[in-house]
Design an enzyme around this catalytic site. Structure first.
Site, PDB file in Angstrom:
ATOM      1  N   LYS A 196      31.134  32.639  44.319  1.00  0.00           N
ATOM      2  CA  LYS A 196      31.558  33.604  43.860  1.00  0.00           C
ATOM      3  C   LYS A 196      32.690  34.850  44.957  1.00  0.00           C
ATOM      4  O   LYS A 196      31.200  35.361  45.327  1.00  0.00           O
ATOM      5  CB  LYS A 196      30.685  34.920  42.470  1.00  0.00           C
ATOM      6  CG  LYS A 196      31.905  35.703  41.658  1.00  0.00           C
ATOM      7  CD  LYS A 196      30.978  36.469  40.520  1.00  0.00           C
ATOM      8  CE  LYS A 196      32.195  37.823  40.302  1.00  0.00           C
ATOM      9  NZ  LYS A 196      31.157  37.911  39.236  1.00  0.00           N
ATOM     10  N   LYS A 249      34.920  30.749  42.062  1.00  0.00           N
ATOM     11  CA  LYS A 249      35.369  30.943  41.119  1.00  0.00           C
ATOM     12  C   LYS A 249      35.988  32.746  42.716  1.00  0.00           C
ATOM     13  O   LYS A 249      35.183  32.797  43.492  1.00  0.00           O
ATOM     14  CB  LYS A 249      34.619  32.494  40.382  1.00  0.00           C
ATOM     15  CG  LYS A 249      35.407  33.231  39.825  1.00  0.00           C
ATOM     16  CD  LYS A 249      33.919  34.708  38.624  1.00  0.00           C
ATOM     17  CE  LYS A 249      34.455  35.162  38.345  1.00  0.00           C
ATOM     18  NZ  LYS A 249      33.519  36.127  37.563  1.00  0.00           N
TER      19      LYS A 249
HETATM   20  C1  PBG Z   1      30.776  40.335  36.150  1.00  0.00           C
HETATM   21  C2  PBG Z   1      32.152  39.407  36.121  1.00  0.00           C
HETATM   22  C3  PBG Z   1      33.209  39.728  36.681  1.00  0.00           C
HETATM   23  C4  PBG Z   1      33.825  38.108  36.434  1.00  0.00           C
HETATM   24  C5  PBG Z   1      33.624  37.795  35.915  1.00  0.00           C
HETATM   25  N1  PBG Z   1      32.487  37.675  35.550  1.00  0.00           N
HETATM   26  C6  PBG Z   1      33.915  40.510  37.320  1.00  0.00           C
HETATM   27  C7  PBG Z   1      33.599  41.718  38.878  1.00  0.00           C
HETATM   28  O1  PBG Z   1      32.508  40.272  39.598  1.00  0.00           O
HETATM   29  O2  PBG Z   1      34.225  42.524  39.355  1.00  0.00           O
HETATM   30  C8  PBG Z   1      35.411  38.509  36.437  1.00  0.00           C
HETATM   31  C9  PBG Z   1      36.521  37.577  35.931  1.00  0.00           C
HETATM   32  C10 PBG Z   1      37.161  37.662  36.352  1.00  0.00           C
HETATM   33  O3  PBG Z   1      38.275  39.268  36.978  1.00  0.00           O
HETATM   34  O4  PBG Z   1      38.936  37.126  35.138  1.00  0.00           O
HETATM   35  N2  PBG Z   1      30.126  40.109  37.338  1.00  0.00           N
END
Ligand code: PBG
Length: 327
Positions: A196, A249
């Protein structure tokens, strides 16, 4: 290799049934996970401004969207919660009566066959908006692990079929696996948000989840967008900790990472088509600059072509409709 005039690539493009027959990548509703934002309060069904077509929904109105998801043949939803209160340690995330836990109970009652996946993170529940507990300006990795494990456990106890840790704390998959196993949930799978990235494409989500960090940013725990090899190490470590499905992601700007993960690991691979990717397509199509349906299908097909088995997308419901030939 044959050359023109012996070779005629266009032979396989002339007729639609032939094009269809040789198509290498297909998408179907079965590939999708649909993310939903469940909010506290009553009688709430409000469109999220930067994410047209996505809603904040209170538990009493969840059936409207759940019925639609089931009817469209989408197998799974990923739940994010907006709690009534936030605090420094994100108590709402692991409250057995918390927003996600209650929403999970409600959905499993309504639609027992629909797979409910709980997103496991603290950022929607902390007043500082970070994904872990803070110690000064530092995010305390190991203290956070126990809270993530409790979040996952309470979600599973409420009926969640799978949990998806997204906080990017080191050891989060292992901590959750151990806790689930110790409570008899050894058959509940974990989908790790393995690679991520610290992405600016999460902007609309942070408006939706009210989870913008109040100081600093997430670069001390989420990955540097410039790194590809490090993503492979992240995936490897999630697998070693016991993840059943791994994830890359965001998706669109990271298809090289998806491709390499596909080539290297024989684990089911998910790609998260994140909020900013969705919002860009929506905005451009609303302006009349692009045609939403073919552009979306092209992008999602490309995510599958690059190697993702599963796509988490806000477009899931529309795609399911388009695939049925509806507008
Ligand atoms: C929680 C999380 C996030 C997203 C999914 N789970 C936000 C982040 O990490 O700031 C982002 C999902 C999206 O942008 O669609 N940590």
């Amino acid at each position: 290799m044959l050359k023109h005039p012996d070779l005629r690539m266009r032979r396989l493009r002339e007729k639609a049934p032939v094009r269809d027959m040789v198509r290498e990548t297909r998408i179907s509703a079965a590939n999708f996970i649909y993310p939903m934002f469940v909010t506290c309060g009553e009688n709430i069904r409000e469109e999220i401004e930067p994410m047209p077509g996505c809603f904040h929904t209170s538990i009493d109105r969840l059936s409207e969207e759940i019925d639609e998801v089931v009817e469209l043949g989408i197998p799974s939803v990923l739940l994010f919660g907006l709690p009534p209160e936030k605090d420094a340690v994100g108590s709402g995330a692991y409250d057995p009566e918390g927003i996600i836990q209650e929403a999970t109970r409600t959905i499993k009652e309504m639609a027992p066959g629909l797979m409910v996946i709980g997103d496991v993170c603290l950022c929607e529940y902390t007043d500082h908006g970070h994904c872990g507990v803070i110690n000064g300006e530092k995010i305390d990795n190991d203290v956070t692990l126990e809270l993530l494990a409790r979040s996952a456990l309470t979600q599973v106890q409420a009926g969640a079929d799978m949990v998806a840790p997204s906080s990017m704390m080191d050891g989060q998959v292992r901590a959750i696996r151990e806790t689930l196993d110790a409570h008899g949930y050894e058959d509940t799978p974990i989908m790790g948000y393995a690679a991520k990235y610290a992405s600016s494409f999460y902007g609309p989500f942070r408006v939706a989840a009210d989870s913008t960090p109040q100081f600093g940013d997430r670069r001390s725990y989420q990955m540097d967008p410039a790194n590809r090899r490090m993503a492979m190490r992240e995936i490897e470590s999630d697998i070693a900790e016991g993840a059943d499905i791994v994830m890359v992601k965001p998706a669109m700007a990271y298809m090289d990472v998806i491709k390499e993960a596909r080539d290297r690991y024989d684990y089911p691979l998910a790609a998260y088509n994140v909020s900013g990717e969705y919002s860009m397509v929506k905005a451009a199509s609303r302006a009349g600059w692009i045609d939403e349906q073919p552009v979306t299908m092209e992008l999602l097909t490309a995510i599958r072509r690059s190697g993702a088995d599963i796509i988490i997308s806000y477009h899931a419901k529309e795609v399911a409709r388009w695939l049925r030939g509806e507008a």
